[in-house]
Design an enzyme around this catalytic site. Structure first.
Site, mmCIF file in Angstrom:
data_model
loop_
_atom_site.group_PDB
_atom_site.id
_atom_site.type_symbol
_atom_site.label_atom_id
_atom_site.label_comp_id
_atom_site.label_asym_id
_atom_site.label_seq_id
_atom_site.Cartn_x
_atom_site.Cartn_y
_atom_site.Cartn_z
ATOM 1 C CG HIS A 315 -6.289 -0.173 10.149
ATOM 2 N ND1 HIS A 315 -7.366 0.664 10.071
ATOM 3 C CD2 HIS A 315 -5.856 -0.348 8.886
ATOM 4 C CE1 HIS A 315 -7.583 0.976 8.812
ATOM 5 N NE2 HIS A 315 -6.674 0.382 8.071
ATOM 6 C CG ASP A 372 -0.253 -3.302 3.916
ATOM 7 O OD1 ASP A 372 -0.688 -3.564 2.779
ATOM 8 O OD2 ASP A 372 -0.317 -2.173 4.421
#
Ligand code: ACO
Length: 437
Positions: A315, A372
């Site tokens: 991320h 996710d």
């Protein structure tokens, strides 16, 4: 609808900085946010020195002040309007959280009842959308269907922009997104569209529209509805990510809210952003097909000459565990147990995570599961088809996009978004006729 850009509470100039360019020294002010984040204000840089800053991917560029969402990527903290997402996911509902994001405070009972009532009574789509969807191929991905349908809503609601019309657009968008998502799914199956039911709550109604048919009775499982509502809360905002920045940038040209949200849906579709939730499950399925051992996949993700990435990992902001992934990891097991579903993919996910948490490649780069990684396993257990995963993300993210759009429009520092560039192309040359080429 209020949207305070909390410029007042962010102390200005706790210290100063300066930049030296050749002979010239330019003092720059430093701004500090309410959680101690600091920024050097380079607003005067080009005017005073002729230089711009170059920051591909905007890793160091603050594009706005915002009072909506706080992330501490090092500590793995995510809060909406000051409230930890774990508390909201546990105790709030999606529509209450949506109100919080858009208004800055939790609603009173009356405000929430009015808002829920408004949303519930605007869920139907104009019947023309049946023909609109019919014109699209059956195997179309539901994300471009949603983006196109949301954009097309602007053709039905053409009133000039005012506080009142924006308020109405917000209700229409939040109310109609589940209907659009369900219609897109029914279209892919070739089944009749199922109309919304006003006696159901937001998430139950979505499940009803997706899975009911005219030929048999259908009961919404409250466990499924609750899990979906929680997923929506966890996805509801994430400050200046790719799709939200898109919504702000498009809206900064004075494009209307339908157009801005449609652009956000398109940005979310990409596999490095919201589209990753579909790719994660496809990755787990590929690992399962290959015998269940993730080592070969991990080796490819680590190979600098192979473009493969471990989907659902890494991320831009989190350099620690994504708090949404932490929450979902726990709820994944609970949801599967409560629905009495066993899924080999959860074992693959956990096995994959275990290996990477000890692997220096991932440890050194601070690559952890993101939102996710586990959400897809839950969506699968809830019966959501794989290519509709990102649509679920879009429904969840909608109030965040709206809140950010309103904040941008109300910002005293509002200007059209227009980054600069460093030109690296050819210098001036003269056009040559075809005969001399
Ligand atoms: N698998 C393998 N290696 C990775 C991964 C990954 N998932 N993510 C980053 N890396 C590596 C990069 O190759 C790079 O290595 P290097 O320093 O040797 O070149 C290093 O980690 C830093 O990566 P960047 O690409 O610079 O990180 P960036 O912040 O630009 O990208 C992103 C963040 C796009 C999320 C990236 O981690 C990624 O592609 N992840 C997979 C896709 C994904 O899960 N996206 C969903 C994100 S959450 C969301 O948007 C809802």
């Amino acid at each position: 609808m209020t949207s305070p850009v909390d410029a007042e509470s962010a102390a200005s100039d706790p210290e100063t900085a300066e930049i030296r360019l050749g002979e010239k020294t330019l003092p720059l002010s430093v701004t500090e946010g309410t959680e101690g984040e600091r920024a050097v204000d380079i607003g005067a840089l080009r005017k005073d020195t002729g230089y711009i800053t170059l920051d591909p991917g905007f890793g160091n560029t603050g594009a706005c002040r915002s009072a909506i969402t706080f992330i501490d990527g090092e500590k793995g903290i995510l809060r909406y309007r000051g409230y930890p997402i774990e508390e909201l996911a546990e105790h709030s509902t999606f529509l209450e959280t949506a109100w919080l994001l858009m208004h800055g405070e939790l609603p009173s009972k009356m405000e929430l009842d009015d808002f829920v009532g408004d949303v519930t009574s605007h869920t139907m789509l104009n019947e023309s959308f049946r023909k609109f969807m019919d014109a699209l191929p059956r195997d179309a991905h539901p994300m471009p269907i949603c983006a196109a349908t949301v954009g097309a809503l602007a053709t039905f609601y053409q009133q000039p922009e005012s506080e009142q019309s924006i308020r109405q657009t917000i209700v229409q968008l939040i109310a109609k997104m589940p209907t659009i998502a369900a219609y897109a799914y029914k279209h892919s199956l070739g089944q009749p569209f199922i109309y919304p039911r006003n006696d159901l709550d937001y998430s139950s109604n979505l499940i009803h529209m997706m899975f009911a048919t005219p030929c048999a009775p259908f009961e919404v499982d409250p466990v499924v509805a609750k899990a979906l509502d929680q997923l929506f809360i966890l996805h509801a905002d994430h400050e200046q990510n790719c799709s939200t920045s898109t919504v702000r940038l498009v809206g900064s040209s004075m494009a209307n809210l339908f157009a801005s949200i449609s652009a956000g849906i398109s940005a979310l579709w990409g596999s490095l952003h919201g589209g990753a939730n579909q790719k994660v499950v496809e990755m787990f399925e590929a690992i399962e097909k290959g015998g269940g051992d993730p080592e070969a996949y991990i080796a490819r993700a680590k190979d600098p000459n192979d473009p493969t990435r471990l989907m659902g990992f890494g991320h831009r902001v989190y350099k620690n565990y994504d708090p949404r992934a932490a929450f979902l990891k726990d709820s994944c097991r609970q949801v599967l147990d409560r629905l009495d579903v066993s899924d080999k993919l959860l074992e693959i996910a956990q096995g994959l995570e275990e290996i990477t948490l000890k692997d220096p490649y991932f440890v050194d780069r601070k690559l952890y599961p993101n939102v996710d990684f586990y959400s897809g396993v839950i969506y699968r257990a809830l019966g959501i088809p794989v290519d509709a995963f990102t649509v679920m993300f879009a429904i969840g993210r909608l109030p965040g996009w709206i809140a950010q759009w309103i904040e941008m429009r109300n910002d005293p520092a509002f200007r059209i978004g227009r980054p600069r560039q460093i030109y690296t192309g050819a210098n001036q040359r003269s056009y040559e006729g075809m005969s001399s080429r």
